[in-house]
Design a protein around this motif. Sequence first.
Motif, PDB file in Angstrom:
ATOM      1  N   ARG A 268      42.865  26.206  27.661  1.00 49.64           N
ATOM      2  CA  ARG A 268      42.068  26.952  28.639  1.00 49.64           C
ATOM      3  C   ARG A 268      42.812  28.158  29.245  1.00 49.64           C
ATOM      4  O   ARG A 268      43.029  28.213  30.460  1.00 49.64           O
ATOM      5  CB  ARG A 268      41.602  26.006  29.734  1.00 49.64           C
ATOM      6  N   PRO A 269      43.190  29.139  28.453  1.00 49.41           N
ATOM      7  CA  PRO A 269      43.885  30.316  28.987  1.00 49.41           C
ATOM      8  C   PRO A 269      42.936  31.263  29.712  1.00 49.41           C
ATOM      9  O   PRO A 269      41.761  31.395  29.345  1.00 49.41           O
ATOM     10  CB  PRO A 269      44.440  30.979  27.719  1.00 49.41           C
ATOM     11  N   VAL A 270      43.439  31.930  30.745  1.00 48.50           N
ATOM     12  CA  VAL A 270      42.648  32.926  31.497  1.00 48.50           C
ATOM     13  C   VAL A 270      43.532  34.126  31.846  1.00 48.50           C
ATOM     14  O   VAL A 270      44.693  33.972  32.222  1.00 48.50           O
ATOM     15  CB  VAL A 270      42.046  32.329  32.790  1.00 48.50           C
ATOM     16  N   TRP A 271      42.959  35.322  31.706  1.00 48.63           N
ATOM     17  CA  TRP A 271      43.662  36.545  32.057  1.00 48.63           C
ATOM     18  C   TRP A 271      43.818  36.668  33.568  1.00 48.63           C
ATOM     19  O   TRP A 271      42.928  36.271  34.325  1.00 48.63           O
ATOM     20  CB  TRP A 271      42.891  37.768  31.580  1.00 48.63           C
ATOM     21  N   SER A 272      44.893  37.268  34.009  1.00 46.41           N
ATOM     22  CA  SER A 272      45.031  37.652  35.416  1.00 46.41           C
ATOM     23  C   SER A 272      44.113  38.843  35.674  1.00 46.41           C
ATOM     24  O   SER A 272      43.726  39.562  34.739  1.00 46.41           O
ATOM     25  CB  SER A 272      46.483  38.020  35.735  1.00 46.41           C
ATOM     26  N   PRO A 273      43.727  39.096  36.925  1.00 44.47           N
ATOM     27  CA  PRO A 273      42.817  40.212  37.222  1.00 44.47           C
ATOM     28  C   PRO A 273      43.328  41.561  36.733  1.00 44.47           C
ATOM     29  O   PRO A 273      42.524  42.433  36.374  1.00 44.47           O
ATOM     30  CB  PRO A 273      42.702  40.165  38.747  1.00 44.47           C
ATOM     31  N   ASP A 274      44.653  41.773  36.716  1.00 46.86           N
ATOM     32  CA  ASP A 274      45.191  43.048  36.240  1.00 46.86           C
ATOM     33  C   ASP A 274      45.475  43.039  34.737  1.00 46.86           C
ATOM     34  O   ASP A 274      45.930  44.054  34.177  1.00 46.86           O
ATOM     35  CB  ASP A 274      46.463  43.423  37.007  1.00 46.86           C
ATOM     36  N   GLY A 275      45.215  41.913  34.066  1.00 45.66           N
ATOM     37  CA  GLY A 275      45.389  41.841  32.631  1.00 45.66           C
ATOM     38  C   GLY A 275      46.825  41.791  32.153  1.00 45.66           C
ATOM     39  O   GLY A 275      47.086  41.927  30.947  1.00 45.66           O
ATOM     40  N   LYS A 276      47.768  41.565  33.044  1.00 45.43           N
ATOM     41  CA  LYS A 276      49.180  41.587  32.661  1.00 45.43           C
ATOM     42  C   LYS A 276      49.770  40.205  32.397  1.00 45.43           C
ATOM     43  O   LYS A 276      50.854  40.091  31.833  1.00 45.43           O
ATOM     44  CB  LYS A 276      49.996  42.282  33.757  1.00 45.43           C
ATOM     45  N   ALA A 322      42.330  22.859  34.771  1.00 43.70           N
ATOM     46  CA  ALA A 322      42.323  24.242  34.294  1.00 43.70           C
ATOM     47  C   ALA A 322      42.505  25.225  35.452  1.00 43.70           C
ATOM     48  O   ALA A 322      41.957  25.028  36.539  1.00 43.70           O
ATOM     49  CB  ALA A 322      41.016  24.528  33.563  1.00 43.70           C
ATOM     50  N   PRO A 323      43.262  26.315  35.227  1.00 38.24           N
ATOM     51  CA  PRO A 323      43.538  27.269  36.308  1.00 38.24           C
ATOM     52  C   PRO A 323      42.491  28.381  36.402  1.00 38.24           C
ATOM     53  O   PRO A 323      41.823  28.718  35.421  1.00 38.24           O
ATOM     54  CB  PRO A 323      44.884  27.858  35.887  1.00 38.24           C
ATOM     55  N   LYS A 324      42.387  28.939  37.604  1.00 36.93           N
ATOM     56  CA  LYS A 324      41.609  30.164  37.834  1.00 36.93           C
ATOM     57  C   LYS A 324      42.385  31.028  38.820  1.00 36.93           C
ATOM     58  O   LYS A 324      42.979  30.515  39.772  1.00 36.93           O
ATOM     59  CB  LYS A 324      40.216  29.837  38.392  1.00 36.93           C
ATOM     60  N   TRP A 325      42.364  32.327  38.581  1.00 32.78           N
ATOM     61  CA  TRP A 325      43.104  33.256  39.422  1.00 32.78           C
ATOM     62  C   TRP A 325      42.351  33.581  40.700  1.00 32.78           C
ATOM     63  O   TRP A 325      41.112  33.644  40.711  1.00 32.78           O
ATOM     64  CB  TRP A 325      43.353  34.556  38.666  1.00 32.78           C
ATOM     65  N   SER A 326      43.087  33.826  41.764  1.00 28.15           N
ATOM     66  CA  SER A 326      42.489  34.426  42.964  1.00 28.15           C
ATOM     67  C   SER A 326      42.170  35.880  42.644  1.00 28.15           C
ATOM     68  O   SER A 326      42.721  36.462  41.707  1.00 28.15           O
ATOM     69  CB  SER A 326      43.451  34.334  44.151  1.00 28.15           C
ATOM     70  N   SER A 327      41.290  36.494  43.416  1.00 30.04           N
ATOM     71  CA  SER A 327      40.860  37.865  43.123  1.00 30.04           C
ATOM     72  C   SER A 327      42.003  38.868  43.188  1.00 30.04           C
ATOM     73  O   SER A 327      41.987  39.883  42.489  1.00 30.04           O
ATOM     74  CB  SER A 327      39.742  38.282  44.087  1.00 30.04           C
ATOM     75  N   ASP A 328      43.027  38.594  44.000  1.00 35.24           N
ATOM     76  CA  ASP A 328      44.159  39.517  44.103  1.00 35.24           C
ATOM     77  C   ASP A 328      45.262  39.217  43.084  1.00 35.24           C
ATOM     78  O   ASP A 328      46.263  39.940  43.009  1.00 35.24           O
ATOM     79  CB  ASP A 328      44.738  39.517  45.518  1.00 35.24           C
ATOM     80  N   GLY A 329      45.095  38.149  42.305  1.00 33.75           N
ATOM     81  CA  GLY A 329      46.067  37.826  41.272  1.00 33.75           C
ATOM     82  C   GLY A 329      47.368  37.240  41.782  1.00 33.75           C
ATOM     83  O   GLY A 329      48.305  37.048  41.007  1.00 33.75           O
TER      84      GLY A 329
END
Length: 668
Positions: A268-276, A322-329
């Motif tokens: 379950r991979p997820v991108w950070s909000p900035d894509g880095k 599974a993880p999820k990012w906060s909006s500020d990353g």
Amino acid sequence: MAGRVRPPQLGHNDEVKPTFLLAVTFLLAPCQAQTGWTSSDLYKLRSASEVQLSPDGSRIAYAVMNNDQPGRPYSQTWIMKLDTLQSIRLGRASTPRWSPDGQWIAYQAGEGLTIARPDGTGSVLLAPIGGTNHPLPSSGDRLAWSPDSKSIAFIAASPGPEADANGDPMVITRYLYKPTAAEGMTRFNDNRRLHIFIVDIATKAVRQLTSGDFYEHSIDWSPDGREILFVSNHEADSDRIFNYDIFAADPASGAVRRITDTKSAEYRPVWSPDGKRIAFQGTGRPLTSSETTMEDTHIWVMDTDGSHRRELDTGIDNRQGAPKWSSDGRSLYFTVQERGTAHLYRAPVAGGQPQRVDLEGAVGSWSVANDVLACALTTASSPGELYVKRGDSAAMAVTTLSRDLLAGKKLAEVETFRFKSIDGLEIEAFLTKPIERGGKHPLIVMMHGGPHGEQGPQFNAKAQIYAAHGYVSLMVNYRGSTGYGQKLADAIYGDQNGKEAEDVLAGVDAALARYPWLDGSRMGLEGGSYGGQLTNWIITRTARFKAAIPTAGISNLVTQNYVSYYHDYLAVEYGDFPHKNGIVDKLWERSPIRWANRVKTPVMFIHGENDNDVPIVEAEQFYIALKDVGVESVMLRYPREGHGLRETKHLVDALDRSIAWYDRHFHD
């Protein structure tokens, strides 16, 4: 401290229109006499799941699981406006996903990918979605929007290279030739492979992005639109070796790059909000089972090229979701299994003390957006309801799916206690008391499966039905259970049907000493999957139980290794495959059927006819063994069922027969 549940305030539009459901009112229901729970109440249970907040946090898409038909539960998808708390129904649908611009909601209706406007209008069927019955443990999202909201990536099946296994004759060539545990309808793997497809919203044009002899799943589209993350098993013999890794595909060219190449598993991979960066669930051990594993998953973070991989520094030694990012990353949200429940945490990515989100109950599906948290929450007094929490305010229930049912029912109390097992190890248990107390009460020991699972104090319909019948239910989180740290989960390594069985019996003794109104001469024993296996084992060790009901339980560890759809589970649990290092002798020694001549307890076996996780031969051979020994035994075989029962009429029937089985033997 857990947040208080506040009654929500309705908006100005309180009218219930024909296509609308007023999501919630906490007005007092008319006074009615309360009754105990019965098996027929299973038809009335409803619960929330698949929670998805719109990007601006103003709407929630959520699914409601319904059990009001004889067959399997079905899902309906709804959209709620948080300012009015009114919901519209999209119909029988699942997997709701919002477009990044909030203008569309995508969902799966039947085998079709469909979109609609936030108010439910303008629905459009975009593409068919064919699935597979291949076992895919811990798979993630099947839909992912492009960041410009113009396309949707989705997972669909296409034919594999093998011949049809359902021909005449049936030609089997695969090592993993059986379907997934929940299947229930077929006996063989359909051999279809899962790939990534992309559909253009404006033209409905569909193109296939990935191909090959693989199963791609758990997708997430990068914030810049240039790549789609996915998980797949690219081992040379993926049927024999279970090992997920993370990949990324270019949505324009279809080029695939490998990001991880480890012997452990990533999920379950997820991108950070900035894509880095990329966050994911992961393990660290070189051998993982495709069925269940004793190693807890933890949260990991790495750069997009796979470098600087590190486990998130949380200090939490428990199984993490599974993880999820906060909006500020800067933070990651994830669930943690703790002492029979699941809590939601938020942890800083840079390291530091994680904070538990203020929710009282077991968190199921959840979503965060724009300082709003929405989740499905199961409490001690209610099945899963939809809750909303804004900022630091208290959580608020915004659905009452089981309000009418609960209003007319007495609820049994659940008490938690801890005790010392035979070797001094502390174990936790949960006891559901009878609705009405008087005299001595029979005790039913209900054991969870896994073995790396857990039970807790949350609402349990079966325990409540038993309580209304005057039974007491005891649930023991024996060693091997999750939610208590890696050491306890590892404690049954190479020792199945060993000390965890002693934990259960020590829990029975502790309960009898703690609650003098329990009747130790009238006790029953039951469990599902590994709980069924423990039931089979314990009755070969003691005759103190008057009746036993194993569901989908293993009786012969040797045959199980070779007839199940997975063939790596016992190798992980014992350190090697049965044909090596004398493992087969250990498996036979710990097989209940090896000791069938010791059984005195009457047994009623419950099994799905097409169970491919624990095939029905495990019930068949023990049933005959007990008949040979002269022990009273009955076998219930349920058609159209896989591992465990899913059709509501089957659940009701099995529960009624269980109560009758216990009643008869408690009064012999």
